[in-house]
Structure formats: structure tokens, C-alpha cells
Design a protein around this motif. Structure first.
Motif, PDB file in Angstrom:
ATOM      1  N   UNK A 121       0.753  -1.227   0.048  1.00 50.75           N
ATOM      2  CA  UNK A 121      -0.083  -0.044  -0.106  1.00 50.75           C
ATOM      3  C   UNK A 121       0.837   1.163  -0.044  1.00 50.75           C
ATOM      4  N   UNK A 122       0.499   2.310  -0.918  1.00 51.83           N
ATOM      5  CA  UNK A 122       1.099   3.372  -0.827  1.00 51.83           C
ATOM      6  C   UNK A 122       0.026   4.638  -1.202  1.00 51.83           C
ATOM      7  N   UNK A 123      -0.153   5.349  -0.059  1.00 54.59           N
ATOM      8  CA  UNK A 123      -1.238   6.349  -0.009  1.00 54.59           C
ATOM      9  C   UNK A 123      -2.753   5.850  -0.388  1.00 54.59           C
ATOM     10  N   UNK A 124      -2.921   4.589   0.153  1.00 53.41           N
ATOM     11  CA  UNK A 124      -4.221   3.984   0.071  1.00 53.41           C
ATOM     12  C   UNK A 124      -4.495   3.302  -1.278  1.00 53.41           C
ATOM     13  N   UNK A 125      -3.408   2.909  -1.993  1.00 58.02           N
ATOM     14  CA  UNK A 125      -3.681   2.185  -3.225  1.00 58.02           C
ATOM     15  C   UNK A 125      -2.590   0.970  -3.236  1.00 58.02           C
ATOM     16  N   UNK A 126      -3.007  -0.134  -3.771  1.00 58.47           N
ATOM     17  CA  UNK A 126      -1.858  -1.220  -3.892  1.00 58.47           C
ATOM     18  C   UNK A 126      -1.186  -1.061  -5.033  1.00 58.47           C
ATOM     19  N   UNK A 127      -0.039  -1.145  -4.889  1.00 50.54           N
ATOM     20  CA  UNK A 127       1.217  -0.746  -5.783  1.00 50.54           C
ATOM     21  C   UNK A 127       2.057  -1.888  -5.859  1.00 50.54           C
TER      22      UNK A 127
END
Length: 171
Positions: A121-127
Motif C-alpha cells: 500500500x502507498x497512499x491507500x493504493x495497492x502498488x
């Protein structure tokens, strides 16, 4: 740390050779005002480092210990700040049965069992991210992620890519 003597101090014989930072154990010299930002840019004393060769040199002598990052030579060890991961995958290329990833500092990796594709997670997104070396991670840039998504196939529980005989979920 004197930049003009840095290359001689770490003793690189060729530009593609990585220094043996895992063998270096100097005492902590202190903290350096250096930050690797989320976008992969390197900053020293509030100024972006524009010289690619210098950034690559620093990247080659970077080590992670626990949750801290250090720039080191055989005789010096300087703590630096890393906002997310020290590297960013900027480009991918599909070749035969494998996918190659290139970092912002020129590392070339194959997505495989040794360098698996992971999601975080980074800033609420799966990356997607992957290990470059010795616990140093690279996060995929937006463009590299879109290129990766174009190679994905959909299954019941998500989207997957195949590379070097392994399969990885990307979303």
C-alpha cells in the motif's frame, strides 16, 4: 564525505560493478542531509541531485539496516532519509517468457522467483514493488505499472502476469 574522492575510496574497477557494501562495517559518522523522495529523486541539502552518474554512485553504496538507510564507504557511514522505497521501476519490457524491469538508477532486473513482484500500500493504493538487492526495494512508477497491466490476464480473483515461469498477482 568528500564527493571528489568518493569513487577512489570505494574502489570501483568498472562502472557496472557494485561495491561490496555488505562487507563494510564502519562506525556511524552521523546523519547526512540527503533524502530519497517517493518519486525516486535524490536531494542533498534541499537541492535535487541532477547528475545521473552521481545518483547512480550513491545508489551503489546504499544499504538498509532495519528500517534505516545509510550511504557508506569502507571508512564512513552516513544515515539518510528515504520517504518510501529508494528505487522506482521506471520501465518494463517483455522479452520471450520474462519481463525485465529497469530502475531509475539503471538496475536491470527480471521479475522472477528471485525478484518476485509484491503488492503493498502507498497512499491507500495497492502498488507493485520488487526487491532490487539486499532488502532495497523498488516501487513501480505509474507508467511502468500501466505497462505491466497491459501484460496481465484476468482470472477469477484478480489480474496476473507471468514472467520467467512464475505467476504474480498485480491486482
Amino acid at each position: 564525505m568528500n564527493l571528489s574522492n568518493l569513487e577512489q575510496q570505494i574502489g570501483l574497477e568498472s562502472e557496472n560493478q557494485l561495491p561490496p557494501v555488505e562487507k563494510w562495517h564502519p562506525e556511524l559518522s552521523g546523519g547526512m542531509d540527503m533524502v530519497i523522495r517517493k518519486d525516486g529523486s535524490w536531494w542533498h541539502e534541499g537541492v535535487k541531485i541532477e547528475r545521473e552518474k552521481l545518483t547512480r554512485l550513491f545508489a551503489s553504496i546504499l544499504r538498509k539496516e532495519g528500517e534505516e538507510f545509510f550511504i557508506l564507504t569502507p571508512v564512513e557511514k552516513w544515515r539518510i532519509q528515504v520517504e518510501d522505497h529508494p528505487f522506482v521501476i521506471t520501465m518494463i519490457e517483455s522479452k520471450d517468457n520474462h519481463i525485465e524491469a529497469i530502475t531509475n538508477t539503471g538496475d536491470l532486473l527480471t521479475i522472477d522467483a528471485q525478484h518476485p513482484l509484491l503488492l503493498s500500500q502507498l497512499d491507500g493504493e495497492s502498488i507493485p514493488e520488487m526487491e532490487v538487492r539486499n532488502g532495497l526495494m523498488a516501487r513501480f512508477s505509474r507508467n511502468a505499472f500501466y505497462d505491466l497491466a497491459e501484460l496481465a490476464t484476468e482470472k477469477n480473483d484478480g489480474f496476473y502476469i507471468s514472467s520467467a515461469g512464475a505467476e504474480f498477482k498485480i491486482g
